[in-house]
Design a protein around this motif. Structure first.
Motif, PDB file in Angstrom:
ATOM      1  N   ILE A  32      33.801 -23.912 -16.985  1.00 49.64           N
ATOM      2  CA  ILE A  32      33.179 -21.889 -18.072  1.00 49.64           C
ATOM      3  C   ILE A  32      32.004 -21.903 -17.798  1.00 49.64           C
ATOM      4  O   ILE A  32      31.709 -20.467 -17.836  1.00 49.64           O
ATOM      5  CB  ILE A  32      33.280 -22.525 -19.523  1.00 49.64           C
ATOM      6  CG1 ILE A  32      34.403 -23.190 -20.373  1.00 49.64           C
ATOM      7  CG2 ILE A  32      32.564 -22.009 -20.799  1.00 49.64           C
ATOM      8  CD1 ILE A  32      35.699 -22.160 -19.940  1.00 49.64           C
ATOM      9  N   ASN A  33      31.163 -22.514 -17.446  1.00 48.42           N
ATOM     10  CA  ASN A  33      30.118 -22.778 -16.727  1.00 48.42           C
ATOM     11  C   ASN A  33      29.979 -21.164 -15.058  1.00 48.42           C
ATOM     12  O   ASN A  33      29.730 -20.141 -15.265  1.00 48.42           O
ATOM     13  CB  ASN A  33      29.164 -23.631 -16.177  1.00 48.42           C
ATOM     14  CG  ASN A  33      28.104 -24.044 -17.449  1.00 48.42           C
ATOM     15  OD1 ASN A  33      28.294 -23.392 -18.561  1.00 48.42           O
ATOM     16  ND2 ASN A  33      28.475 -25.335 -17.403  1.00 48.42           N
ATOM     17  N   TRP A  34      31.607 -21.411 -14.741  1.00 53.66           N
ATOM     18  CA  TRP A  34      31.033 -20.960 -13.100  1.00 53.66           C
ATOM     19  C   TRP A  34      31.857 -19.450 -13.919  1.00 53.66           C
ATOM     20  O   TRP A  34      31.275 -18.097 -13.809  1.00 53.66           O
ATOM     21  CB  TRP A  34      32.678 -21.517 -12.574  1.00 53.66           C
ATOM     22  CG  TRP A  34      32.880 -20.414 -11.331  1.00 53.66           C
ATOM     23  CD1 TRP A  34      32.433 -20.265 -10.021  1.00 53.66           C
ATOM     24  CD2 TRP A  34      34.402 -19.546 -11.366  1.00 53.66           C
ATOM     25  NE1 TRP A  34      32.787 -19.909  -9.367  1.00 53.66           N
ATOM     26  CE2 TRP A  34      34.073 -18.826  -9.777  1.00 53.66           C
ATOM     27  CE3 TRP A  34      34.384 -18.903 -12.467  1.00 53.66           C
ATOM     28  CZ2 TRP A  34      35.114 -17.914  -9.552  1.00 53.66           C
ATOM     29  CZ3 TRP A  34      35.596 -17.929 -11.237  1.00 53.66           C
ATOM     30  CH2 TRP A  34      36.115 -17.691 -10.505  1.00 53.66           C
ATOM     31  N   VAL A  35      31.949 -19.322 -15.117  1.00 55.53           N
ATOM     32  CA  VAL A  35      33.026 -18.482 -16.003  1.00 55.53           C
ATOM     33  C   VAL A  35      31.885 -17.290 -16.395  1.00 55.53           C
ATOM     34  O   VAL A  35      31.591 -15.959 -16.194  1.00 55.53           O
ATOM     35  CB  VAL A  35      34.052 -18.316 -16.381  1.00 55.53           C
ATOM     36  CG1 VAL A  35      34.746 -17.176 -18.155  1.00 55.53           C
ATOM     37  CG2 VAL A  35      35.854 -18.593 -16.350  1.00 55.53           C
ATOM     38  N   ILE A  36      31.078 -17.948 -17.167  1.00 51.38           N
ATOM     39  CA  ILE A  36      29.922 -17.189 -17.947  1.00 51.38           C
ATOM     40  C   ILE A  36      28.929 -16.607 -16.533  1.00 51.38           C
ATOM     41  O   ILE A  36      29.243 -15.768 -16.075  1.00 51.38           O
ATOM     42  CB  ILE A  36      28.776 -17.499 -18.782  1.00 51.38           C
ATOM     43  CG1 ILE A  36      29.980 -18.371 -19.950  1.00 51.38           C
ATOM     44  CG2 ILE A  36      27.938 -17.677 -19.224  1.00 51.38           C
ATOM     45  CD1 ILE A  36      29.240 -19.227 -20.871  1.00 51.38           C
ATOM     46  N   ALA A  37      29.211 -17.183 -15.453  1.00 49.61           N
ATOM     47  CA  ALA A  37      27.864 -16.960 -14.409  1.00 49.61           C
ATOM     48  C   ALA A  37      29.020 -15.257 -14.241  1.00 49.61           C
ATOM     49  O   ALA A  37      27.796 -14.349 -13.318  1.00 49.61           O
ATOM     50  CB  ALA A  37      27.980 -17.866 -12.750  1.00 49.61           C
ATOM     51  N   LEU A  38      30.244 -15.332 -13.502  1.00 49.30           N
ATOM     52  CA  LEU A  38      31.069 -14.364 -13.000  1.00 49.30           C
ATOM     53  C   LEU A  38      30.660 -13.339 -13.745  1.00 49.30           C
ATOM     54  O   LEU A  38      30.508 -12.120 -13.366  1.00 49.30           O
ATOM     55  CB  LEU A  38      32.358 -14.954 -12.896  1.00 49.30           C
ATOM     56  CG  LEU A  38      33.283 -13.776 -12.139  1.00 49.30           C
ATOM     57  CD1 LEU A  38      32.754 -12.938 -10.834  1.00 49.30           C
ATOM     58  CD2 LEU A  38      34.760 -14.183 -11.989  1.00 49.30           C
ATOM     59  N   ILE A  39      31.513 -13.624 -14.505  1.00 51.87           N
ATOM     60  CA  ILE A  39      31.429 -12.504 -16.143  1.00 51.87           C
ATOM     61  C   ILE A  39      29.489 -11.544 -16.111  1.00 51.87           C
ATOM     62  O   ILE A  39      29.545 -10.406 -15.674  1.00 51.87           O
ATOM     63  CB  ILE A  39      31.380 -13.011 -17.853  1.00 51.87           C
ATOM     64  CG1 ILE A  39      32.691 -13.258 -17.270  1.00 51.87           C
ATOM     65  CG2 ILE A  39      31.134 -12.171 -18.767  1.00 51.87           C
ATOM     66  CD1 ILE A  39      33.096 -14.029 -18.561  1.00 51.87           C
ATOM     67  N   GLU A  40      28.343 -12.618 -15.817  1.00 50.37           N
ATOM     68  CA  GLU A  40      27.307 -11.933 -15.830  1.00 50.37           C
ATOM     69  C   GLU A  40      26.837 -11.547 -14.616  1.00 50.37           C
ATOM     70  O   GLU A  40      25.972 -10.296 -14.707  1.00 50.37           O
ATOM     71  CB  GLU A  40      26.476 -12.865 -16.640  1.00 50.37           C
ATOM     72  CG  GLU A  40      25.589 -13.883 -17.790  1.00 50.37           C
ATOM     73  CD  GLU A  40      25.212 -14.625 -18.025  1.00 50.37           C
ATOM     74  OE1 GLU A  40      24.497 -15.110 -18.666  1.00 50.37           O
ATOM     75  OE2 GLU A  40      24.766 -15.675 -17.120  1.00 50.37           O
ATOM     76  N   GLY A  41      27.577 -11.356 -13.491  1.00 50.75           N
ATOM     77  CA  GLY A  41      27.012 -11.524 -12.396  1.00 50.75           C
ATOM     78  C   GLY A  41      27.893  -9.896 -12.435  1.00 50.75           C
ATOM     79  O   GLY A  41      27.332  -8.765 -12.252  1.00 50.75           O
TER      80      GLY A  41
END
Length: 1035
Positions: free
Chosen positions: A882-891
């Motif tokens: 989920i942290n990866w997902v959040i980072a991608l969305i934020e990117g």
RNA sequence: GGGUGAUUAGCUCAGUGGUAGAGCGCUUCGUUCACAUCGAAGAUGUCAGCGGUUCAAAUCCGUUAUCACCCA
């Protein structure tokens, strides 16, 4: 019925509070499921007071701890009550009486007046209690205590035994020799006409004046006055027939007993031991006083000579004591120049005799004469050294008159007039070439904290607790850790005060309070005439003291005393005072039925309020009776209080509980700071910067006010309160409210899930773990009294995790998921939101209880079980994903934002390279990412096409083809900036890793973390560099 | 005069040795069905100065400055 868009605090709060009270949710032991007790004693507010910001803060913190423990199943008692607040309450009542044209208290008489104050108390009490309820304080109101309950004259409904406890303690301490009566210099409040303790005095720097006067030497003597500079060179030499004295209080000159100089002061050495004249009063009876030496005068300050007025200044008092100087009292109880006692003439003659005797003794002993035991200081109380002309004047008026009189006589020290001499002949006639030396000077002046008038040091008979004898256990307890004081710095303040403790003056010349349980009777002793015993007699002015809980027992003590003294006497009753006792007794003695009938009279004074509030912990629990509550809840758990009453209250409770029951009153004292206005100024009525907590509750709701105070409760720091901040936390409540609205719309099944669900989806597993983490954080914070940490952890979790991410993640699942996905997501949402309510409840009781009550539940939230789940709910794989997902969305969002991609435009995302973990994460969460980043589709591409923006994430690179929307220069700038940031971070990390000493000395774990960080940053740097190269190439 | 504490983003403040955070404010954008009391993005720091200890200091020590509070 669908929920409203916001929480209506004003409508809900009283309804919810009534429901809690009606259901008995706050009574001692409610919801208890285990043996441990948790007991908090409210710092009793003044019964006539009203809630201010300090109360709101103080009680919010107490309520948090109390609610938290109650939910955890502790046997919990929050003991409420009020304080009778001697001076304040008497003041409020007299003001109210004046406003209603009632007779004043002296006209009314003591008994009637005390009755009247009880009425005032009953009327006032509800104010602050009601305000505490509005704040949400979950006290056990059925146990509401009062520091004067059960006192004589207490009306119906005011029974109780607090008074008995106070009286019992006084008698016990008296019998142990820990309380004594004595004539001492005390702080006197001329407005209330009572002694007050030094803690009730506020020293304020004010503009004052320093006058300089000449005290002529007796008999016109002269001496060579020589001043020298630092090197010993003579700078001034003159023959003087006076000694120059500086004073800020000329009116006290009348009571001078001496002039003191430092023993090392060579200037005055020739005149030490001689007499000088006080330059005021009728010429024919000018008073002479000796010139003495003492360490107290500072030779460098002023003239180096100090007038000594032992009866009106604390420093002078000490000097007078050391040097056998009489204490001449000048003022009456109202702060006016005395009119009682002997005439000025007679007084002056007598005082003159003492001075000559002193000088004679000084000469005879060659200056060694010091010790009071050799020559007792004479009792001069009947001497009145106020000249008739000044008698009855107010102290400040007397000052003016005295200055004018001395100046007129030419005995003021004069200086050249700084104004230029007028040219004009006529004007020049009125010009003074020299004027009196009056320096403008900042002086510290004592003011009564209640009356705001200037406090006078006054020589009076008062009762004292011999604190030095009971202080040690209070010091030892904190040193040994038996009692913890938080924060650390307040421990030092506590020690500092206790280690330099002064006797505690506990008598007050008031009518409202616990009357001192002491009766006096005339001494019965040998009657001497010309040194021969000619019989026995009663002596009224040196009376005998009988201390007992009531008159009956005092009477018995008295009868025993008289029997021992050899007189058969029957104590017939109580007289109002010594004079009446003398009259009644003498009428009785020798007459038939009343033969030898004799009268005692009671000490009219009452006890300092803090004497009774010092017994609050045991007194409220029923001591001296051995009640169940006393056994169960004492010693209490935590005391939460403001730093301003560490001395007044905390230290005294410590001393008294140890002295009376030999036990600590509480385990922990949490001392909090002051609430200030937003500019950091202390809130005060005169500054008009007071924020009324009730107004704030009206405007923002109690929860918002509570959350604000909690979030600012970092230990040891003052709070600067602004309404903007409160509004922010009101918004937080609204946010929480709307999360529930969302859940309701999505048919989330609240109230069915007690234990955590076991979902399959990573988002659901992830939020379970986050909840477990915040629960642990909140418990740890509250355990350590880090209230602000608890508040910010919850704020970040509810808003930043649940609302910002989890709710958004849940939307695609709830709308487009399979039935199984929908079901588990609903269950998870229900559970997570319930946890938010439970964890927030101690801080925000109202909105959480309201939301909890949206569905039928077995118990109200106030009694919900506090959770204990832990690490087992944290799934590291879900966390990483989920942290990866959040980072991608934020990117993606970041690129869109910076490249000004229209918000509504859905974009295509290109996957340039991606590792296995990334591919899995994408596959598991594609709908979430697509929705939150507004991505239309994902396709793989070997490299980024011209005019695209690159997004580097852990394990992969993505690109947004934005040809026509962005320009290459902007993308280059963006990448450059990102690269610079990474390079800087990487530089730091590598610098450390390359340092052999770092590898030698740092913890293995730190090295490992640093290496991992460096690897990640290096990877990101590489991706960004590739992207930048491509942009340059294509751009 | 003695004691205690503070100095971190524009403001109010967290941050107990591993390379700085929050809220508010500010700028830009947004009527996507929880919420405009909202959402997205962004800018902003010699952690008061100087010196020391340490592989490493906002953090520990010393010192200076300024401010605040308490006690005389």
């Amino acid at each position: 019925m669908p929920m409203e868009k916001t929480f209506d605090a004003a409508a809900a709060e009283s309804r919810l509070y009534d429901a809690w009270e009606k259901a008995g949710c706050f009574t001692a032991g409610a919801n208890a499921s285990r043996a441990e007790t948790f007991c908090v004693m409210i710092p009793p507010p003044n019964v006539t007071g009203s809630l201010h910001m300090g109360h709101a803060f103080n009680n919010t913190l107490q309520d948090i701890l109390v609610r938290w423990h109650r939910m955890r199943g502790f046997d919990t008692l929050w003991q409420p009550g009020t304080d009778h607040a001697g001076i304040a309450t008497q003041m409020v009542t007299e003001r109210d009486m004046a406003a209603h044209q009632e007779p004043d208290r002296r006209t009314m008489g003591r008994e009637k007046f005390v009755e009247r104050v009880w009425q005032q108390k009953i009327k006032s009490r509800g104010t602050i209690i009601g305000q505490l309820k509005r704040l949400g304080a979950s006290c056990d109101w059925s146990r509401e205590a009062f520091t004067m309950s059960g006192a004589p004259g207490a009306p119906e409904g005011e029974e109780g035994n607090f008074h008995d406890a106070v009286i019992k303690v006084f008698v016990e301490l008296y019998d142990k020799g820990l309380i004594y009566r004595g004539k001492r210099l005390v702080n006197w409040d001329p407005h209330f006409e009572t002694a007050i303790s030094d803690l009730e005095v506020e020293n304020v720097e004010v503009d004052g004046h320093m006058w300089h006067f000449k005290y002529p030497l007796a008999g016109g003597e002269t001496y060579e006055y020589v001043e020298t500079d630092e090197d010993g060179n003579e700078t001034l030499r003159e023959t003087r027939d006076y000694i120059s004295i500086a004073t800020t209080r000329p009116e006290t000159m009348l009571g001078d007993g001496a002039v003191a100089v430092h023993p090392s002061d060579a200037r005055y050495a020739p005149i030490v031991g001689k007499l000088c004249e006080i330059p005021v009063g009728p010429k024919e009876h000018r008073r002479l006083i000796p010139i003495i030496t003492d360490e107290y005068p500072d030779p460098k300050f002023g003239s180096g000579a100090v007038k000594i007025t032992g009866a009106h200044d604390f420093n002078d008092y000490a000097v007078a004591q050391r040097n056998n100087i009489p204490l001449y009292a000048l003022l009456d109880t109202k702060g006016q120049m005395r009119s009682d006692g002997l005439s000025y003439e007679e007084s002056a003659i007598r005082a003159g005799e003492y001075a000559r005797a002193w000088a004679e003794m000084h000469r005879a002993t060659e200056g060694r004469f010091q010790s009071p035991t050799e020559q007792p200081v004479p009792d001069v109380s009947e001497l009145n050294l106020v000249p008739e002309a000044y008698r009855g004047l107010d102290r400040f008026e007397a000052r003016k008159r005295i200055v004018a009189d001395i100046t007129a006589e030419g005995l003021a020290v004069m200086v050249k007039n700084p104004d230029p001499e007028p040219e004009d002949e006529a004007e020049r006639a009125g010009f003074q070439p020299t004027i009196p030396l009056v320096e403008a000077k900042k002086i510290m002046q004592p003011f009564g904290d209640r009356s705001k008038v200037v406090i006078e040091p006054m020589l009076t008979d008062q009762w004292f607790v011999d604190t030095a004898k009971i202080v040690q256990p209070a010091i030892d307890a904190v040193r040994s850790g038996e009692v913890t004081i938080l924060p650390e710095q307040d421990r030092k303040v506590y020690f500092n005060w206790l280690e330099n403790i002064e006797p505690w003056c506990i008598s007050r010349q008031l009518w409202w309070g616990h009357q001192i349980p002491v009766w006096y009777g005339a001494r019965y002793e040998d009657h001497l005439r010309d040194g021969k015993v000619v019989g026995k007699r009663f002596v009224y002015d040196d009376q005998k003291t009988f201390c007992a809980p009531d008159f009956a027992q005092a009477k018995k003590l008295a009868e025993d005393y008289y029997a021992e003294s050899g007189v058969s006497i029957r104590v017939a009753g109580e007289a109002a005072d010594a004079i009446e006792a003398w009259r009644l007794s003498s009428e009785g003695v020798g007459e038939g039925e009343g033969k030898n009938a004799y009268y005692l009279w009671r000490d009219p004074d009452v006890l300092d309020t803090w004497f009774s509030s010092g017994l609050w912990p045991i007194g409220t629990l029923g001591w001296p009776e051995e009640t169940e509550e006393l056994k169960k809840y004492f010693p209490t758990s935590v005391l939460i209080t403001g730093f301003d009453i560490i001395f007044f209250w905390v230290a005294r409770m410590m001393m008294m509980q140890y002295a009376v029951v030999g036990q600590r009153p509480f385990d922990t004292v949490y001392v909090h700071a002051l609430v200030r206005d937003e500019k950091g100024k202390k809130m005060s009525k005169s500054l008009g910067n007071v924020l009324d907590p009730l107004d704030l509750i009206d405007e923002f709701g109690a929860d918002a006010v509570r959350f604000t105070l909690t979030s600012m409760a970092a230990m040891g720091r003052d709070l600067k309160l602004s309404t903007q901040r409160i509004a922010g936390y009101r918004n937080f409540g609204t946010k929480l409210w709307n999360a529930f609205r969302f859940a309701e719309m999505n048919e989330v099944p609240f109230g069915t899930q007690g234990t955590p669900p076991a979902p399959e989806r990573t988002v659901n597993r992830w939020i379970l773990g986050e909840t477990a983490k915040v629960r642990a954080e909140v418990d740890a914070a509250l355990e350590g009294y880090r209230f602000n940490d608890a508040a910010s952890a919850l704020y970040g979790f509810v808003w930043g995790k649940v609302c910002d991410w989890y709710l958004e993640f849940s939307k695609p699942l709830l709308m487009d998921g399979t039935d199984a996905e929908k079901a588990e997501t609903r269950a998870t949402l229900a559970w997570v939101l319930d946890q938010c309510l439970i964890l927030l409840h101690p801080i925000m009781p109202f909105v959480t209880e309201e939301l909890w009550g949206q569905v039928e539940r077995p118990k109200m939230l106030v009694h919900a079980d506090w959770p204990t789940y832990g690490e087992d709910l944290v799934d590291p794989a879900a966390d990483a994903e989920i942290n990866w997902v959040i980072a991608l969305i934020e990117g993606i969002r970041s690129v869109r934002g910076e490249m000004n991609v229209p918000a509504a435009l859905k974009v295509d995302l290109l996957q340039l390279d991606l590792d296995e973990a990334g591919r899995t994460a994408w596959a598991n969460n594609a709908p979430l990412i697509e929705r939150l980043a507004r991505v239309e589709s994902l396709s793989e591409a070997p490299e980024a096409p011209k005019g695209s923006a690159t997004i580097a994430v852990k394990g992969g690179t993505f690109a947004l083809p934005l040809a026509g929307i962005i320009d290459a220069a902007a993308e280059r700038a963006r990448l450059d900036k990102a690269l610079q940031k990474v390079a800087k971070e990487l530089g730091g990390l590598n610098g450390r890793l390359k340092n052999p000493k770092f590898r030698e000395n740092a913890d293995a774990q730190v090295i490992e973390e640093t290496e991992a960080q460096a690897a990640l940053k290096a990877e990101e740097q590489a991706r960004l560099e590739t992207a930048l190269a491509r942009v340059k190439e294509l751009g």
